[in-house]
Design a protein around this motif. Structure first.
Motif, mmCIF file in Angstrom:
data_model
loop_
_atom_site.group_PDB
_atom_site.id
_atom_site.type_symbol
_atom_site.label_atom_id
_atom_site.label_comp_id
_atom_site.label_asym_id
_atom_site.label_seq_id
_atom_site.Cartn_x
_atom_site.Cartn_y
_atom_site.Cartn_z
ATOM 1 N N GLY A 135 -8.465 4.800 3.328
ATOM 2 C CA GLY A 135 -7.589 5.549 4.220
ATOM 3 C C GLY A 135 -8.126 5.653 5.633
ATOM 4 N N ALA A 136 -9.453 5.495 5.805
ATOM 5 C CA ALA A 136 -10.047 5.575 7.134
ATOM 6 C C ALA A 136 -9.615 4.409 8.009
ATOM 7 N N ILE A 137 -9.259 3.282 7.403
ATOM 8 C CA ILE A 137 -8.732 2.142 8.150
ATOM 9 C C ILE A 137 -7.218 2.220 8.241
ATOM 10 N N ALA A 138 -6.575 2.588 7.128
ATOM 11 C CA ALA A 138 -5.108 2.624 7.090
ATOM 12 C C ALA A 138 -4.531 3.530 8.175
ATOM 13 N N LYS A 139 -5.221 4.616 8.495
ATOM 14 C CA LYS A 139 -4.665 5.563 9.467
ATOM 15 C C LYS A 139 -4.635 5.002 10.888
ATOM 16 N N HIS A 140 -5.390 3.917 11.125
ATOM 17 C CA HIS A 140 -5.407 3.308 12.457
ATOM 18 C C HIS A 140 -4.463 2.110 12.557
ATOM 19 N N LEU A 141 -3.774 1.776 11.466
ATOM 20 C CA LEU A 141 -2.942 0.576 11.434
ATOM 21 C C LEU A 141 -1.502 0.910 11.074
ATOM 22 N N HIS A 142 -0.606 0.008 11.441
ATOM 23 C CA HIS A 142 0.786 0.103 11.018
ATOM 24 C C HIS A 142 0.953 -0.752 9.768
ATOM 25 N N PRO A 143 1.739 -0.315 8.778
ATOM 26 C CA PRO A 143 1.895 -1.097 7.552
ATOM 27 C C PRO A 143 2.327 -2.545 7.781
ATOM 28 N N GLN A 144 3.036 -2.825 8.881
ATOM 29 C CA GLN A 144 3.445 -4.200 9.148
ATOM 30 C C GLN A 144 2.271 -5.087 9.561
ATOM 31 N N GLU A 145 1.104 -4.469 9.844
ATOM 32 C CA GLU A 145 -0.047 -5.244 10.312
ATOM 33 C C GLU A 145 -0.939 -5.731 9.180
ATOM 34 N N TYR A 146 -0.757 -5.212 7.991
ATOM 35 C CA TYR A 146 -1.610 -5.631 6.873
ATOM 36 C C TYR A 146 -0.779 -5.811 5.612
ATOM 37 N N ALA A 147 -1.330 -6.577 4.685
ATOM 38 C CA ALA A 147 -0.674 -6.782 3.390
ATOM 39 C C ALA A 147 -1.133 -5.760 2.373
ATOM 40 N N VAL A 148 -2.445 -5.503 2.368
ATOM 41 C CA VAL A 148 -3.016 -4.590 1.383
ATOM 42 C C VAL A 148 -4.375 -4.144 1.886
ATOM 43 N N ILE A 149 -4.760 -2.926 1.531
ATOM 44 C CA ILE A 149 -6.096 -2.402 1.842
ATOM 45 C C ILE A 149 -6.683 -1.866 0.531
ATOM 46 N N GLY A 150 -7.887 -2.303 0.226
ATOM 47 C CA GLY A 150 -8.534 -1.849 -1.004
ATOM 48 C C GLY A 150 -10.037 -1.805 -0.862
ATOM 49 N N GLN A 151 -10.667 -1.060 -1.749
ATOM 50 C CA GLN A 151 -12.125 -0.936 -1.751
ATOM 51 C C GLN A 151 -12.721 -1.851 -2.806
ATOM 52 N N LEU A 152 -13.896 -2.399 -2.509
ATOM 53 C CA LEU A 152 -14.616 -3.278 -3.433
ATOM 54 C C LEU A 152 -16.034 -2.745 -3.553
ATOM 55 N N TYR A 153 -16.321 -2.145 -4.706
ATOM 56 C CA TYR A 153 -17.622 -1.505 -4.898
ATOM 57 C C TYR A 153 -18.677 -2.458 -5.438
ATOM 58 N N SER A 154 -18.271 -3.358 -6.327
ATOM 59 C CA SER A 154 -19.245 -4.160 -7.067
ATOM 60 C C SER A 154 -18.806 -5.611 -7.134
#
Length: 508
Positions: A38-57
């Motif tokens: 969410g720290a990245i999503a709040k700076h972007l418009h949904p039309q600018e990205y396809a998906v945002i996810g975390q990768l821990y391992s």
């Protein structure tokens, strides 16, 4: 955008972990590592990205991430954020980038299964069922960039969004995925006690217990986990430089541990996208250094039962990604410093060894600081962790089974008969069976049990010694049955503890 300036909206569909992602309508996948998505999503418009996810391992996440990308060929750009110490320590983002940079080759997973192994210093696998030509096509079709900060990641996403829209590189691809079917035997769901000399030994016993009798339930992050409630793990003799088995079957190594200990002991500045570290919660979160408070408290009053540290923030933790570690209590009894930690939710396969070693390092630090500024000479007591939800995620079941198969029998063969309840001397005297309970070490007789039957005696002992070790109790049952049999034929047989029943010699 199209050549005419109109934005094209795409629909990203995740086959795996769909609830863990933030969806947009663009062509860039953003991988945030340990930084909150969410720290990245709040700076972007949904039309600018396809998906945002975390990768821990790299071992647990990349396989599903790659499968999702193969199913969404409209994704033509990838931004991987490596911004925090946790990101660098885990290596998941670097391993993902290495897949695109260096490729992969056929090999074996750590469970011995055929798979595609990513050419990277960090271990990462992709299922062999995923077609190699599809993986090569994916590598050739996606432009990737690494970002070192949230601002850099957002700028990269925006720059990709300004490009003319690219056609999908192919059709959505889906490949078979094997499912591990767990088994569970009957057993208690609540309140378990496990003890070991080292963290490694204790860990193997923990995962054996969970995999044997744990309840299979939906996890909090999609998928399933196998769970027991309130697992108390007691580590009695972990060396100060920490024990790592050879070969190392733990999910961590010494390099990872040094960074993790720092996150537990040291304060950390507030950083966007990073909710907290344990060290931050202990050192400054509540406006005071709780670790130093505990040290000062015990220097003044070595018998204090108020040496308590809390990581739970009642103002927001009920709703917003609370820490797993909630409470730490330090106690000194007979110049022995013990530590008890409560964790509300605990990944026992992947996280508990690091949790335990970080806590042990904190325990050592408190002991050393007390000795440094006072006249007290303290030894290290046990580390006790109480994991209220002790679980193993389904993507670790296969690895857990392998560790159990290779290590559990060996550990069980390393028997330790030092039962805190003491030892028991059994004899047959005057037509009855006498059992004397003796203190550990000194051998002082503290209790006596007298009866004619094994059942009568083991019931007395069980009522008096509720903490008796299981193997010790089974041994006593065997010996008492031998004594009862010899007593029933006392004219012909004699009983001597730990020896076979003997026939009496006939006179004349």
């Amino acid at each position: 955008m199209t050549a005419t300036g109109k934005a094209i909206k795409y629909n990203y569909k995740a086959l795996h972990k769909p609830k863990a992602l933030i969806y947009g309508q663009g062509q860039t996948a953003v991988i945030t590592g340990w930084t909150v998505k969410g720290a990245i999503a709040k700076h972007l418009h949904p039309q600018e990205y396809a998906v945002i996810g975390q990768l821990y391992s790299p071992t647990r996440g990349i396989n599903l991430l790659i499968r999702n990308l193969l199913y969404n060929p409209h994704v033509r750009y990838l931004v991987v954020l490596n911004a925090t110490r946790e990101d660098k320590n885990a290596g998941a983002g670097i391993c993902l980038l290495d897949f695109f940079r260096n490729g992969f080759e056929e090999g074996l997973s750590d469970t011995g299964r055929r798979c595609w192994v990513i050419r990277s210093l960090y271990v990462g696998y992709i299922d062999i069922e995923v077609d190699a030509s599809a993986l090569q096509k994916l590598r050739q079709s996606i432009e990737f960039q690494e970002a070192k900060s949230i601002a850099e990641a957002c700028n990269l996403v925006k720059s990709f969004a300004e490009k003319v829209a690219s056609k999908p590189w192919g059709l959505p691809l889906e490949f078979p995925i094997s499912i591990v079917v767990p088994t569970a035997l009957p057993g208690s769901r609540y309140a378990h006690r496990i003890e070991g000399k080292t963290i490694a030994e204790t860990w193997v016993k923990i995962i054996h217990l969970i995999k044997t009798t744990g309840t299979i339930r939906p996890s909090a992050y999609e998928g399933q986990w196998q769970e027991l409630i309130d697992v108390m793990a007691v580590v009695t003799s972990e060396p100060e430089n920490f024990y790592f088995p050879e070969p190392n079957y733990l999910p961590i190594n010494r390099d990872f541990l040094q960074e993790y200990i720092s996150q537990t002991l040291d304060d950390a500045p507030n950083q966007e996208g990073v909710k907290y570290t344990y060290g931050q919660r202990l050192r400054s979160w509540f406006g005071r250094d709780q670790i130093q408070q505990v040290i000062d408290k015990l220097v003044i009053d070595i018998d204090s039962a108020r040496a308590v540290m809390s990581l739970w923030d009642v103002s927001n933790d009920a709703n917003d990604s609370p820490p797993c570690l909630n409470h730490i209590w330090v106690r000194i009894v007979d110049n022995e410093l013990s530590m008890t930690a409560t964790l509300r939710s605990n990944d026992m396969f992947s996280a508990w060894p690091a949790n335990a070693m970080g806590l042990r390092a904190l325990q050592q630090h408190i002991r050393d600081e007390i000795c440094k500024i006072s006249t007290h000479s303290l030894k290290m007591g046990p580390l006790i962790t109480i994991s209220q939800s002790a679980h193993i995620y389904d993507d670790c079941w296969e690895n857990a089974e392998k560790v159990i198969q290779s290590q559990y029998t060996k550990i069980c063969q390393q028997r330790d008969y030092a039962d805190p309840a003491g030892s028991f001397v059994i004899s047959v005297q005057d037509g009855k069976i006498l059992v004397e309970q003796m203190t550990p070490g000194s051998g002082e007789v503290v209790n006596c049990f007298l009866g004619k039957s094994a059942k009568q005696l083991y019931q007395q002992i069980a009522a008096s010694c509720q903490g008796l070790q299981i193997e010790h109790a089974m041994y006593l049952g065997t010996e008492l049955q031998k004594a009862e049999f010899a007593l029933s034929m006392e004219q012909e047989l004699s009983y001597e503890q730990d020896k076979s029943i003997k026939k009496l010699k006939c006179e004349g």
